[in-house]
Write a protein that holds these residues in place. Structure first.
Motif, short mmCIF file in Angstrom:
data_model
loop_
_atom_site.label_atom_id
_atom_site.label_comp_id
_atom_site.label_asym_id
_atom_site.label_seq_id
_atom_site.Cartn_x
_atom_site.Cartn_y
_atom_site.Cartn_z
N ASP A 1 39.83 37.40 47.85
CA ASP A 1 40.41 38.10 46.69
C ASP A 1 41.93 37.95 46.64
O ASP A 1 42.53 38.06 45.57
CB ASP A 1 40.03 39.58 46.74
N THR A 2 42.54 37.73 47.80
CA THR A 2 44.00 37.62 47.86
C THR A 2 44.49 36.21 47.52
O THR A 2 45.69 35.98 47.44
CB THR A 2 44.48 37.98 49.27
N SER A 3 43.57 35.27 47.30
CA SER A 3 43.95 33.89 47.02
C SER A 3 44.52 33.75 45.62
O SER A 3 44.11 34.44 44.67
CB SER A 3 42.73 32.97 47.16
N ALA A 4 45.47 32.84 45.46
CA ALA A 4 46.04 32.54 44.14
C ALA A 4 44.99 31.95 43.22
O ALA A 4 45.15 31.95 41.99
CB ALA A 4 47.21 31.57 44.30
N ASN A 5 43.89 31.44 43.79
CA ASN A 5 42.81 30.84 43.00
C ASN A 5 41.56 31.73 42.94
O ASN A 5 40.46 31.25 42.68
CB ASN A 5 42.44 29.47 43.58
#
Length: 446
Positions: free
Chosen positions: A227-231
């Motif tokens: 969930d913390t990914s830029a994607n």
């Protein structure tokens, strides 16, 4: 938790090997009516964690986990019991027994270690079989990132065909034969090429410190997107296969690692295979050159996609005795080659000599009975071979003097044996300090 699992395997394996090795001395000693005063797991310097006298023998557990011992009456050993040796020989003492009986007692420990290793290999073959990867099935060859291998002339995509004159067909054989290797034959772009290795190849590998030598090449399969990914909102799903970025097709993950460095902090178009459909997605690249997704490492999935072929061989109980013997022999020969390399300064292999931490490190950080028993079999062979070295204070030193006595008919004086024991003890201390010092040096410098 990982530390607990590793240390548990380490101590269990070490304890098993020590107890059985000392039992190998204890049983023939008792059979020849020789008094055994102590039987200890670990060393009881100053005090014991546990001890109990049964009959004439004190059984105990020491606090220093550097080995174990049996104290046999009338024997010049690490206890250096000069008071006992100054008394007239008694019929129940080691020194009063015929040379052939003393030889059997001294060889008992290493004999048990060799037999134990063979039996373990037999049952490992029976219960687990053999699983390996065929070299000629490796799609894209090996990933080469180790600086020592790169300097020697290896390149990513190479396939190993032979080491010296030994043809290599399975992946596991590379680690088996690379010790003492002088040259390797590889296949590159359909052509065979011979790479001559430097004499100090093993020393260079030890200096570099990385365990990654010949690694498999994998596709870029998505396992999950945190969930913390830029994607996180880019519609990338588990089991998606990223086929390329920026209009470039890339079949292996290692190619993405290099190419993504060109798109730091940018958005790049990726080609993605989802099921049977090829789609495109715009993905953000971090300042570190990452996509922020977890990739899937799954041998079964890679096999299904044709990246390599896994072979499986099961053995009947009868076949396991032959397979176990083959593994025992190859492990013994391989370790002997390693030991010869260590004692040859020009190879630089001595730099890789390790102590207790090195042994601890070879155990996995997850519990695997298959791995545990294979490593225990290897350590049993290692313990037997090292104990056979003709160094006073080791079993091999005692055997050396006994063979001299049997051949010459003249027994070395007890004064000579006492001095030899002291010299051997200092040699062992020096080796232990060097090996464990190597561990400390590597931990500090790396």
């Amino acid at each position: 938790m990982e530390f607990v699992i590793k240390i548990s395997q380490f101590l269990l394996s070490l304890s098993l090997l020590i107890v059985l090795h000392e039992l190998g001395h204890f049983i023939p000693a008792k059979a020849f009516k020789t008094k055994v005063e102590k039987f200890y797991l670990f060393f009881d310097v100053k005090y014991s964690l546990f001890k109990k006298k049964i009959g004439e023998t004190v059984y105990g557990i020491g606090w220093l986990p550097l080995g174990g011992y049996v104290k046999i009456a009338g024997m010049i050993d690490e206890s250096m019991d000069k008071e006992q040796m100054a008394q007239p020989p008694q019929p129940w003492e080691f020194r009063s027994k015929p040379a052939w009986q003393r030889l059997i007692i001294m060889l008992g420990g290493v004999t048990v270690n060799f037999v134990l290793a063979y039996v373990i290999f037999v049952f490992v073959s029976f219960f687990y079989g053999d699983t390996d990867i065929k070299i000629d099935s490796l799609k894209g060859g090996y990933l080469i990132e180790n600086p020592v291998l790169l300097d020697a002339g290896f390149e990513t995509g190479d396939k190993v065909l032979a080491i010296n004159d030994q043809k290599i067909e399975k992946d596991s054989e590379i680690g088996q034969y690379i010790i003492g290797a002088e040259q390797m034959t590889i296949e590159r772009d359909g052509q065979e090429k011979v790479i001559n290795l430097p004499e100090n190849f093993l020393g260079q590998l030890s200096d570099e410190g990385s365990k990654n030598l010949f690694r498999y090449r994998y596709p870029f399969i998505v396992e999950s997107v945190p969930d913390t990914s830029a994607n996180a909102s880019a519609d990338i799903q588990p089991d998606d296969i990223i086929l390329g970025i920026g209009g470039k097709k890339m079949e292996y993950f290692d190619l993405f690692e290099t190419e993504l460095q060109n798109y730091k902090g940018q958005t790049v178009t990726a080609e993605v295979l989802r099921g049977d459909e090829t789609i495109t997605r715009d993905l953000k690249v971090t300042q570190e050159g990452k996509l922020g997704v977890f990739r899937l490492i799954d041998a079964k999935r890679f096999t299904e996609l044709g990246y390599y072929e896994v072979t499986r061989r099961d053995y009947s109980f009868g076949e396991s005795w032959v397979a176990g013997g083959t593994k025992f022999t190859s492990t013994l020969v391989n370790y002997w080659s390693q030991l010869k390399a260590i004692f040859n300064p020009s190879t630089g292999a001595y730099k890789g000599l390790g102590g207790f931490k090195a042994i601890y490190d070879i155990f996995p950080d997850f519990w695997s009975w298959e791995a545990f028993w294979k490593l225990t079999a290897f350590l049993s062979i290692m313990l037997a071979v090292l104990n056979l070295l003709p160094i006073p204070a080791l079993d091999g030193g005692h055997v050396m003097f006994l063979l001299y006595e049997m051949v010459s008919g003249s027994k070395p004086s007890e004064k000579f044996l006492e001095r030899a024991q002291i010299v051997g003890f200092f040699i062992l201390i020096a080796l232990v300090l060097f090996a464990n010092g190597n561990d400390i040096f590597k931990a500090v410098t790396r």
